[in-house]
Design a protein around this motif. Sequence first.
Motif, PDB file in Angstrom:
ATOM      1  N   HIS A 270      75.042   0.114  52.245  1.00  0.00           N
ATOM      2  CA  HIS A 270      73.884   0.552  51.408  1.00  0.00           C
ATOM      3  C   HIS A 270      73.543   2.065  51.834  1.00  0.00           C
ATOM      4  N   LYS A 271      73.497   1.998  53.297  1.00  0.00           N
ATOM      5  CA  LYS A 271      73.009   3.434  53.806  1.00  0.00           C
ATOM      6  C   LYS A 271      74.127   4.467  53.610  1.00  0.00           C
ATOM      7  N   LEU A 272      75.416   4.074  53.516  1.00  0.00           N
ATOM      8  CA  LEU A 272      76.595   5.055  53.111  1.00  0.00           C
ATOM      9  C   LEU A 272      76.436   5.518  51.614  1.00  0.00           C
ATOM     10  N   GLY A 273      75.902   4.103  50.980  1.00  0.00           N
ATOM     11  CA  GLY A 273      75.703   4.619  49.505  1.00  0.00           C
ATOM     12  C   GLY A 273      74.793   5.468  49.106  1.00  0.00           C
ATOM     13  N   VAL A 274      73.845   5.765  49.886  1.00  0.00           N
ATOM     14  CA  VAL A 274      72.614   6.900  49.705  1.00  0.00           C
ATOM     15  C   VAL A 274      73.122   8.150  49.901  1.00  0.00           C
TER      16      VAL A 274
ATOM     17  N   HIS B 262      70.654  20.762  52.615  1.00  0.00           N
ATOM     18  CA  HIS B 262      69.265  20.134  52.432  1.00  0.00           C
ATOM     19  C   HIS B 262      69.272  18.839  52.590  1.00  0.00           C
ATOM     20  N   LEU B 263      70.318  18.156  52.180  1.00  0.00           N
ATOM     21  CA  LEU B 263      70.462  16.607  52.344  1.00  0.00           C
ATOM     22  C   LEU B 263      71.095  16.344  53.666  1.00  0.00           C
ATOM     23  N   LYS B 264      71.586  17.142  54.521  1.00  0.00           N
ATOM     24  CA  LYS B 264      72.205  16.706  55.591  1.00  0.00           C
ATOM     25  C   LYS B 264      70.908  16.949  56.588  1.00  0.00           C
ATOM     26  N   SER B 265      69.861  17.840  56.484  1.00  0.00           N
ATOM     27  CA  SER B 265      68.520  18.041  57.043  1.00  0.00           C
ATOM     28  C   SER B 265      67.644  16.729  56.491  1.00  0.00           C
TER      29      SER B 265
ATOM     30  N   CYS C  42      65.844  11.181  58.440  1.00  0.00           N
ATOM     31  CA  CYS C  42      65.584   9.758  58.380  1.00  0.00           C
ATOM     32  C   CYS C  42      66.656   8.983  59.147  1.00  0.00           C
ATOM     33  N   GLY C  43      67.219   9.683  60.048  1.00  0.00           N
ATOM     34  CA  GLY C  43      68.011   8.941  61.239  1.00  0.00           C
ATOM     35  C   GLY C  43      69.458   8.709  61.096  1.00  0.00           C
ATOM     36  N   TYR C  44      70.062   9.494  59.975  1.00  0.00           N
ATOM     37  CA  TYR C  44      71.459   9.529  59.651  1.00  0.00           C
ATOM     38  C   TYR C  44      72.062  10.623  60.567  1.00  0.00           C
ATOM     39  N   LYS C  45      73.041   9.904  61.282  1.00  0.00           N
ATOM     40  CA  LYS C  45      73.846  10.652  62.282  1.00  0.00           C
ATOM     41  C   LYS C  45      75.222  11.391  61.743  1.00  0.00           C
ATOM     42  N   ASP C  46      75.921  12.311  62.483  1.00  0.00           N
ATOM     43  CA  ASP C  46      76.937  13.116  61.724  1.00  0.00           C
ATOM     44  C   ASP C  46      77.862  11.841  61.249  1.00  0.00           C
ATOM     45  N   TRP C  47      78.128  10.965  62.263  1.00  0.00           N
ATOM     46  CA  TRP C  47      79.282   9.962  61.979  1.00  0.00           C
ATOM     47  C   TRP C  47      79.235   9.345  60.474  1.00  0.00           C
TER      48      TRP C  47
END
Length: 186
Positions: free
Chosen positions: A119-123, A147-150, A155-160
Motif C-alpha cells: 500500500h505504501k509503495l502504491g502511494v 516535491h513528492l520526494k520531500s 511522511c517517513g518514506y526512505k530512499d529505498w
Amino acid sequence: MDAAMGSPVSPIVANLYMEQLEQSALASYSGTVPSHWFRYVDDTLVKIKKSELEPFFDHINSVDTNIKFTQEGTDDNKLPFLDCLVKIQGDGTLSTSVYRKATHTDQYLLFDSHHPLIHKLGVIKTLYHRAETIPSTEEAKSVEREHLKSALGTCGYKDWTFQKALKPRKDPSPPTQASTTSSSTS
C-alpha cells in the motif's frame, strides 16, 4: 427520474443526464458554441470566445432549472481543472502542471503506519504516475518529483522505498507456442 444518493447506479444516471443536457444546450445555442468542452463528473473546462461567455452561460443555465453551472475565469492566465493547473502561454498554447488546492497538506499514508508495504509503495507509484502524466514539460515533471520526494520524506518514506516502488517491472515472458495452441480430445 430520481436516483438515490449512494446508489451504485446514481453516478451513471447523473452522467447520462449531464451528457444529454450538454448536447441539448450546445445544439440549441444560437451563438458560437465553445470550441472545447471537457467534463469529468461536475467539473467542466470550456474554451469559448470572450464575447460569447455571458450569453452562453445564461443559455446553459436556462436549459434545466435544476442544474446550475458556475464559472471561474483564469487568474494570471491559469485555471485549475481537477488535478491540473492549465496555463495559457504567451503564444496561445497550453501547458499543464499538477494542481493542489491552497488547503492541501501533503499528508499521505505514513510510512510507520500499520498498512502493508504494498500500500505504501502504491502511494509512491500513484503520485509519481501523476507527476509523469499531468505536467506537460520536463521542468514541471522534475519540480513535481522533487516535491513528492520531500512531501513523502516528511511522511517517513526512505530512499529505498522510492527505488523499490519505481523499479521497472519485468514483463512476463511472452507465451510459448505450446501454451497458445489448444488441443481437443474426442
